[in-house]
Design a protein around this motif. Structure first.
Motif, PDB file in Angstrom:
ATOM      1  N   GLY A  30       0.780  -1.239   0.000  1.00  0.00           N
ATOM      2  CA  GLY A  30       0.000   0.000   0.000  1.00  0.00           C
ATOM      3  C   GLY A  30       0.803   1.275   0.000  1.00  0.00           C
ATOM      4  O   GLY A  30       0.226   2.368   0.053  1.00  0.00           O
ATOM      5  N   ARG A  31       2.133   1.183  -0.073  1.00  0.00           N
ATOM      6  CA  ARG A  31       2.913   2.421  -0.128  1.00  0.00           C
ATOM      7  C   ARG A  31       2.641   3.193  -1.420  1.00  0.00           C
ATOM      8  O   ARG A  31       2.820   4.402  -1.488  1.00  0.00           O
ATOM      9  CB  ARG A  31       4.407   2.114  -0.028  1.00  0.00           C
ATOM     10  CG  ARG A  31       4.906   1.927   1.387  1.00  0.00           C
ATOM     11  CD  ARG A  31       6.378   1.571   1.411  1.00  0.00           C
ATOM     12  NE  ARG A  31       6.605   0.154   1.101  1.00  0.00           N
ATOM     13  CZ  ARG A  31       7.798  -0.371   0.867  1.00  0.00           C
ATOM     14  NH1 ARG A  31       8.883   0.404   0.876  1.00  0.00           N
ATOM     15  NH2 ARG A  31       7.924  -1.662   0.597  1.00  0.00           N
TER      16      ARG A  31
ATOM     17  N   VAL B 122       0.865  10.145 -10.650  1.00  0.00           N
ATOM     18  CA  VAL B 122       1.179  10.138 -12.070  1.00  0.00           C
ATOM     19  C   VAL B 122      -0.101   9.725 -12.792  1.00  0.00           C
ATOM     20  O   VAL B 122      -0.923   8.979 -12.240  1.00  0.00           O
ATOM     21  CB  VAL B 122       2.347   9.166 -12.380  1.00  0.00           C
ATOM     22  CG1 VAL B 122       1.952   7.721 -12.160  1.00  0.00           C
ATOM     23  CG2 VAL B 122       2.878   9.374 -13.786  1.00  0.00           C
ATOM     24  N   THR B 123      -0.309  10.227 -14.014  1.00  0.00           N
ATOM     25  CA  THR B 123      -1.616  10.058 -14.659  1.00  0.00           C
ATOM     26  C   THR B 123      -1.502   9.467 -16.066  1.00  0.00           C
ATOM     27  O   THR B 123      -1.948  10.085 -17.032  1.00  0.00           O
ATOM     28  CB  THR B 123      -2.345  11.411 -14.738  1.00  0.00           C
ATOM     29  OG1 THR B 123      -1.580  12.299 -15.577  1.00  0.00           O
ATOM     30  CG2 THR B 123      -2.526  12.038 -13.372  1.00  0.00           C
TER      31      THR B 123
ATOM     32  N   ARG C  10       2.915   8.494  -5.054  1.00  0.00           N
ATOM     33  CA  ARG C  10       2.050   7.808  -4.098  1.00  0.00           C
ATOM     34  C   ARG C  10       0.881   7.101  -4.787  1.00  0.00           C
ATOM     35  O   ARG C  10       0.323   6.148  -4.250  1.00  0.00           O
ATOM     36  CB  ARG C  10       1.499   8.796  -3.071  1.00  0.00           C
ATOM     37  CG  ARG C  10       2.569   9.495  -2.237  1.00  0.00           C
ATOM     38  CD  ARG C  10       3.376   8.511  -1.432  1.00  0.00           C
ATOM     39  NE  ARG C  10       4.375   9.176  -0.584  1.00  0.00           N
ATOM     40  CZ  ARG C  10       5.416   8.564  -0.055  1.00  0.00           C
ATOM     41  NH1 ARG C  10       5.623   7.281  -0.297  1.00  0.00           N
ATOM     42  NH2 ARG C  10       6.271   9.213   0.695  1.00  0.00           N
ATOM     43  N   ALA C  11       0.508   7.591  -5.954  1.00  0.00           N
ATOM     44  CA  ALA C  11      -0.631   6.993  -6.662  1.00  0.00           C
ATOM     45  C   ALA C  11      -0.404   7.058  -8.158  1.00  0.00           C
ATOM     46  O   ALA C  11       0.220   7.994  -8.668  1.00  0.00           O
ATOM     47  CB  ALA C  11      -1.931   7.715  -6.295  1.00  0.00           C
ATOM     48  N   ALA C  12      -0.895   6.034  -8.849  1.00  0.00           N
ATOM     49  CA  ALA C  12      -0.927   6.035 -10.315  1.00  0.00           C
ATOM     50  C   ALA C  12      -2.400   6.068 -10.716  1.00  0.00           C
ATOM     51  O   ALA C  12      -3.119   5.078 -10.552  1.00  0.00           O
ATOM     52  CB  ALA C  12      -0.239   4.804 -10.874  1.00  0.00           C
ATOM     53  N   PHE C  13      -2.848   7.235 -11.169  1.00  0.00           N
ATOM     54  CA  PHE C  13      -4.238   7.419 -11.590  1.00  0.00           C
ATOM     55  C   PHE C  13      -4.296   7.067 -13.076  1.00  0.00           C
ATOM     56  O   PHE C  13      -3.850   7.829 -13.927  1.00  0.00           O
ATOM     57  CB  PHE C  13      -4.649   8.860 -11.318  1.00  0.00           C
ATOM     58  CG  PHE C  13      -6.010   9.238 -11.841  1.00  0.00           C
ATOM     59  CD1 PHE C  13      -7.024   8.303 -11.954  1.00  0.00           C
ATOM     60  CD2 PHE C  13      -6.291  10.541 -12.211  1.00  0.00           C
ATOM     61  CE1 PHE C  13      -8.279   8.647 -12.425  1.00  0.00           C
ATOM     62  CE2 PHE C  13      -7.539  10.905 -12.690  1.00  0.00           C
ATOM     63  CZ  PHE C  13      -8.533   9.945 -12.795  1.00  0.00           C
TER      64      PHE C  13
ATOM     65  N   LEU D 264     -12.166  14.902  -5.374  1.00  0.00           N
ATOM     66  CA  LEU D 264     -10.856  15.205  -5.954  1.00  0.00           C
ATOM     67  C   LEU D 264      -9.741  14.475  -5.200  1.00  0.00           C
ATOM     68  O   LEU D 264      -8.796  13.984  -5.813  1.00  0.00           O
ATOM     69  CB  LEU D 264     -10.608  16.707  -5.965  1.00  0.00           C
ATOM     70  CG  LEU D 264     -11.460  17.513  -6.957  1.00  0.00           C
ATOM     71  CD1 LEU D 264     -11.207  19.007  -6.785  1.00  0.00           C
ATOM     72  CD2 LEU D 264     -11.169  17.104  -8.390  1.00  0.00           C
ATOM     73  N   ASP D 265      -9.869  14.395  -3.891  1.00  0.00           N
ATOM     74  CA  ASP D 265      -8.851  13.678  -3.117  1.00  0.00           C
ATOM     75  C   ASP D 265      -8.862  12.185  -3.418  1.00  0.00           C
ATOM     76  O   ASP D 265      -7.849  11.508  -3.227  1.00  0.00           O
ATOM     77  CB  ASP D 265      -9.068  13.907  -1.610  1.00  0.00           C
ATOM     78  CG  ASP D 265      -8.582  15.276  -1.152  1.00  0.00           C
ATOM     79  OD1 ASP D 265      -7.701  15.842  -1.835  1.00  0.00           O
ATOM     80  OD2 ASP D 265      -9.061  15.764  -0.119  1.00  0.00           O
ATOM     81  N   ARG D 266      -9.999  11.676  -3.897  1.00  0.00           N
ATOM     82  CA  ARG D 266     -10.086  10.249  -4.272  1.00  0.00           C
ATOM     83  C   ARG D 266      -9.891  10.063  -5.774  1.00  0.00           C
ATOM     84  O   ARG D 266     -10.107   8.972  -6.303  1.00  0.00           O
ATOM     85  CB  ARG D 266     -11.448   9.671  -3.852  1.00  0.00           C
ATOM     86  CG  ARG D 266     -11.642   9.535  -2.350  1.00  0.00           C
ATOM     87  CD  ARG D 266     -12.837   8.641  -2.047  1.00  0.00           C
ATOM     88  NE  ARG D 266     -14.081   9.213  -2.483  1.00  0.00           N
ATOM     89  CZ  ARG D 266     -14.937   9.877  -1.698  1.00  0.00           C
ATOM     90  NH1 ARG D 266     -14.646  10.048  -0.413  1.00  0.00           N
ATOM     91  NH2 ARG D 266     -16.056  10.355  -2.171  1.00  0.00           N
TER      92      ARG D 266
END
Length: 879
Positions: free
Chosen positions: A377-378, A480-481, A508-511, A622-624
């Motif tokens: 989950g990192r 990153v998107t 932290r996230a790959a959207f 937006l945060d999600r």
């Protein structure tokens, strides 16, 4: 405060607004320990690129997130840049040379590379200027290029470091080769397509005269390089063949018949030709059995070491070989056979597997940590399903071929000694062999895969390998998107590179977003002629309309269809906002009061509370990374609540001079408009900035809207009772309007309305609004239905039944049919919702907020059914 033009013309304002933002340095950020950091790095478009709808979607997503976080007070930086795009750029420049009657070999490497740099300086900035047209708020002072000095230094440091660890190595392996681009390709650069082909069954004579062994192949031309025939050791049909010698047709070469578990007994005849230099599995079989290798194709896929077939193109050779086998009676049969064919991702040429000396990255030591950070989950994928796709790929990943036979790119920092053969790999250009000291050294001519440098993007753009303040503050980046098609090309490689060299995830996230398709669901391509130029859309409708069209309703990870006509709808939305702003400004006094009203009336509390709730929900969305949901909520609030309802509710008050009620209405209108513009700004930056500049200056001063504070939920502006009550009143007005429209009741008819509800207070307080907006001559509110329902027509909401004396205008039979249809529809909806809620899979796995929302919809459906049933039962019977 200034007056807005009568009509909003995006072409007249977007360029000047963007220039104002750039002049003011509003896109620029610095490390600031007093603020939270937010960073995002642009997926660098090819320097050869031109803006397409995929870029428009990708960069709209990044801009929305960056503007949102900037307005929340983060030190938000969006790093722009372009990729040198090795194959694509080299091909483009070689095409120019061909028009001049030249080749790159006529120029030589140094002159050709100089020519590419000149081309890059001339044309490479085109896509950057197009990104500016879209409204991208990148920190242009930090723009990078994957072959600038800093990135080149980072690439060299990574190569040498991995080489010193034994993770980068050079070896002869089966690789993917594109004969058109004349270069090696990694596995991810090969796209597989199903094609209708043939399966040729070829008879190989057994040397002792005991018969033939028949093999089946889809590529008969490769038989020229066969070094064995293999059977499965457990296949009883062929156990007698193992250890015998076959004779390779056409070449008369003796080859052994071997046993290997690799052979699939169910494919073809169960006997497999082994061509070590032209099939990855055959290469492994040959290594296990110590078979020699013969390469039978050159870099252009022409036959070599093939006797009379030398010089033929591989497909010409195929036809000739099949013909010769048939003439010799060695072609047993030919079958139609559909199979997967590898194609070059860049030019579409069929890829040829060949043995070649290339540079590779060992993936085993890098893949483990890159999978761990996703599993623990990192780092998360949005949507989550892509995490499994990613880990499945990483579990089975092969070593990465990183060398390319090109001249444009990062040249591999390896030098070969002419005297002792030693390879010197160095951070600096050496002048002699590090082993024997001989000065006769020659640099490897190959360059690195473009994705090698792109893999370092999240940390090299901040100055790595130096420990810069920017690197310390902004790494890891937040998100990153990319589109799902480059998860393996880019996302995976950034993750293992970040873990190896930074000890932390690169983001932290790959959207993940999907592909933009045409309105028929087809991939956009030149061959179909269905491509759409975003710049043409911007010229016609404005950047805001394009951005809102791209993002509204978009679902993470899913493909979207692009409907150009929706841009017109979004332009209409922009006009709606513009006209609402003009109305508000026209109704302000010369010295307008700003801030919240001192004595808000019920409708003021309603709009303030709805605005407050919308701000909270949009922030959560937006945060999600639920950008499509957020944009839809803003759209609905502006169009319905603010424009269609609140402005209409305010009109009588605004006409009452300078009364306290009028002053409260003006202050509420101005406050709500200001907050609406802030909410909408990340999505539609140009029109919101233009309107903002026309508003009276309040707490924000003269600063542009893009640096104003994003609206936050304020408990003092939460009026749940007013929200609920006005929601009921609005539902009643809608229901009456719908019934009147359905029955074609003219506006001049103003019937008396009776509202029956268990919550009469809301309707009593809103009776004046109902009378005016529902066209009623009067309103009576009661807990009990009228005693005599003869001649009354009804409408129902989830909180009330409404009766109108319109019997002379209505066909009672038709009325019964209408209610029955509504009842059937409501019951079907309730059945669907209850089925969903009975599904343990849904209730246990869906987020609790989603489950609660479905339960609330089910409760509303039950209430609507009860009211419709009551209305139906109270209709007078027809005789």
């Amino acid at each position: 405060m200034r007056e807005l033009e009568k009509v909003y013309d995006p072409r007249g304002v977007e360029k000047s607004i963007y220039e104002m933002w750039e002049r003011g340095g509003y896109f620029h950020a610095e490390p600031d320990k007093s603020k939270k950091p937010f960073s995002v790095v642009i997926p660098p478009p090819n320097v050869t690129g031109q803006l397409h709808l995929g870029h428009a979607l990708d960069n709209t997503i990044q801009d929305i997130l960056t503007r949102f976080k900037r307005m929340q007070g983060y030190s938000a930086v969006w790093i722009p840049g372009t990729d040198h795009a090795g194959i694509a750029t080299q091909i483009r420049v070689e095409e120019e040379l061909r028009r001049e009657g030249l080749t790159r070999h006529d120029l030589g490497r140094a002159e050709f590379t100089k020519r590419v740099w000149e081309w890059k300086e001339k044309y490479g900035g085109r896509i950057i200027e197009q990104l500016k047209l879209l409204g991208s708020s990148c920190d242009w002072a930090r723009e990078r290029f994957t072959m600038d000095d800093g990135c080149s230094r980072a690439v060299r440091e990574v190569f040498v470091s991995l080489y010193e660890k034994g993770i980068i190595y050079k070896g002869e392996r089966i690789i993917n080769w594109c004969p058109h681009c004349v270069t090696a390709l990694s596995d991810t650069e090969v796209e597989h397509e199903d094609e209708a082909g043939k399966l040729w069954h070829i008879k190989y004579p057994i040397l002792d005269g005991s018969g033939y062994v028949t093999v089946a192949t889809t590529r008969p031309e490769t038989m020229l390089g066969d070094m064995a025939v293999a059977v499965n050791p457990d296949d009883a049909r062929y156990s007698w063949l193992v250890g015998k010698t076959g004779l390779l047709p056409l070449m008369d070469r003796e080859i052994p018949i071997i046993a290997d578990e690799y052979v699939d007994t169910q494919f073809g005849t169960g006997c497999v030709k082994i061509t070590p230099c032209h099939d990855p599995n055959d290469f492994e079989v040959a290594a296990r059995h110590g078979l020699p290798q013969i390469l039978i194709m050159d870099d252009n896929a022409r036959i070599i070491n093939g006797g009379k077939y030398d010089g033929l193109d591989r497909f010409e050779a195929r036809r000739a070989i099949v013909g010769d086998l048939e003439a010799l009676g060695l072609l047993d049969k030919t079958e139609e056979h559909a199979h997967s064919v590898g194609k070059c991702y860049r030019c579409g040429t069929t890829v040829e597997p060949i043995v070649s000396p290339q540079w590779f990255v060992k993936m085993a030591p890098l893949a483990g940590p890159a999978m761990d950070v996703v599993r623990d989950g990192r780092m998360k994928f949005v949507p989550e399903r892509f995490a499994k796709i990613y880990t499945n790929w990483m579990e089975n990943v092969r070593d990465w071929c990183i060398s390319r036979q090109l001249w444009w790119g990062h040249q591999i920092p390896a030098w070969y000694c002419a005297k002792c053969g030693h390879v010197t790999v160095s951070r600096e250009d050496p002048d002699r062999c590090e082993k024997c000291g001989h000065t006769g050294i020659e640099r490897d001519p190959d360059v690195l895969d473009t994705w090698f440098s792109s893999a370092l993007w999240p940390f090299e753009v901040f100055g790595w390998p130096d420990k810069t303040p920017e690197l310390e503050y902004w790494y890891p980046t937040m998100v990153v998107t990319p589109g799902y098609e480059i998860i393996f090309f880019w996302v995976a490689r950034m993750i293992f590179s970040g873990m190896e060299f930074m000890g932390d995830v690169p983001f932290r996230a790959a959207f993940i977003h999907g592909m933009v398709r045409d309105d028929k669901g087809r991939k956009m391509s030149k061959s179909l002629g269905n491509g759409i130029d975003p710049q043409e859309i911007i010229d016609r409708y404005g950047a805001d309309a394009l951005r809102m069209n791209m993002i509204t309703g978009v679902s993470p990870g899913s493909d979207m269809r692009f409907y150009p006509e929706r841009c017109e709808a979004m332009r209409n939305f922009a006009n709606k906002i513009w006209n609402a702003a003009r109305y508000v400004l026209m109704n302000l006094t010369d010295d307008p009061e700003t801030g919240l009203p001192e004595a808000p009336e019920p409708e003021d509390k309603w709009i303030l509370s709805r605005l407050n709730s919308t701000a909270r929900e949009v922030t959560e969305n937006l945060d999600r990374y639920e950008l499509g949901v957020a944009s839809s909520k803003i759209y609905d609030f502006i169009w319905d609540d603010f424009c269609d309802w609140y402005i209409e509710l305010c009109k009588p008050r605004l006409n009452s001079g300078d009364s306290p009620s009028a002053r409260a209405a003006r202050r509420t209108l101005l406050y709500a408009l200001s907050e609406i513009l802030k909410l909408l700004h990340p999505f539609m930056p140009f029109i919101t900035e233009e309107i903002w500049r026309a508003l009276p200056r309040g707490e924000g001063g003269d600063a542009p809207i893009m640096v104003q504070k994003f609206p936050e939920f304020d408990a003092a502006l939460h009026f749940p009772r007013e929200e609920t009550d006005f929601g009921r009143v609005m539902a009643a007005i809608r229901a009456v309007r719908a019934r009147r429209a359905e029955m074609n009741v003219p506006p001049s008819k103003r019937p008396h309305i009776t509202i029956v509800s268990d919550a009469p207070e809301a309707f009593e307080a809103g009776s004046a609004y109902i009378a005016r907006l529902a066209g009623a001559g009067g309103v009576t509110v009661s807990r009990a239905a009228p005693a005599d329902l003869e001649g009354l027509v009804s409408a129902a909401t989830d909180s009330a039944r409404i009766y109108m004396p319109l019997s002379e205008l209505v066909d009672l039979d038709a009325e019964r049919g209408r209610i029955t249809r509504e009842l059937e529809k409501a019951r079907a909806e309730l059945e669907r919702l209850e089925g969903k809620l009975r599904n343990a899979e849904f209730t246990s796995k869906a987020p609790q907020r989603v489950v609660d929302a479905e339960r609330a919809r089910a409760d509303k459906a039950r209430a609507l059914i009860a009211n419709l049933e009551a209305s139906l039962s109270q209709l007078p019977e027809l005789f």
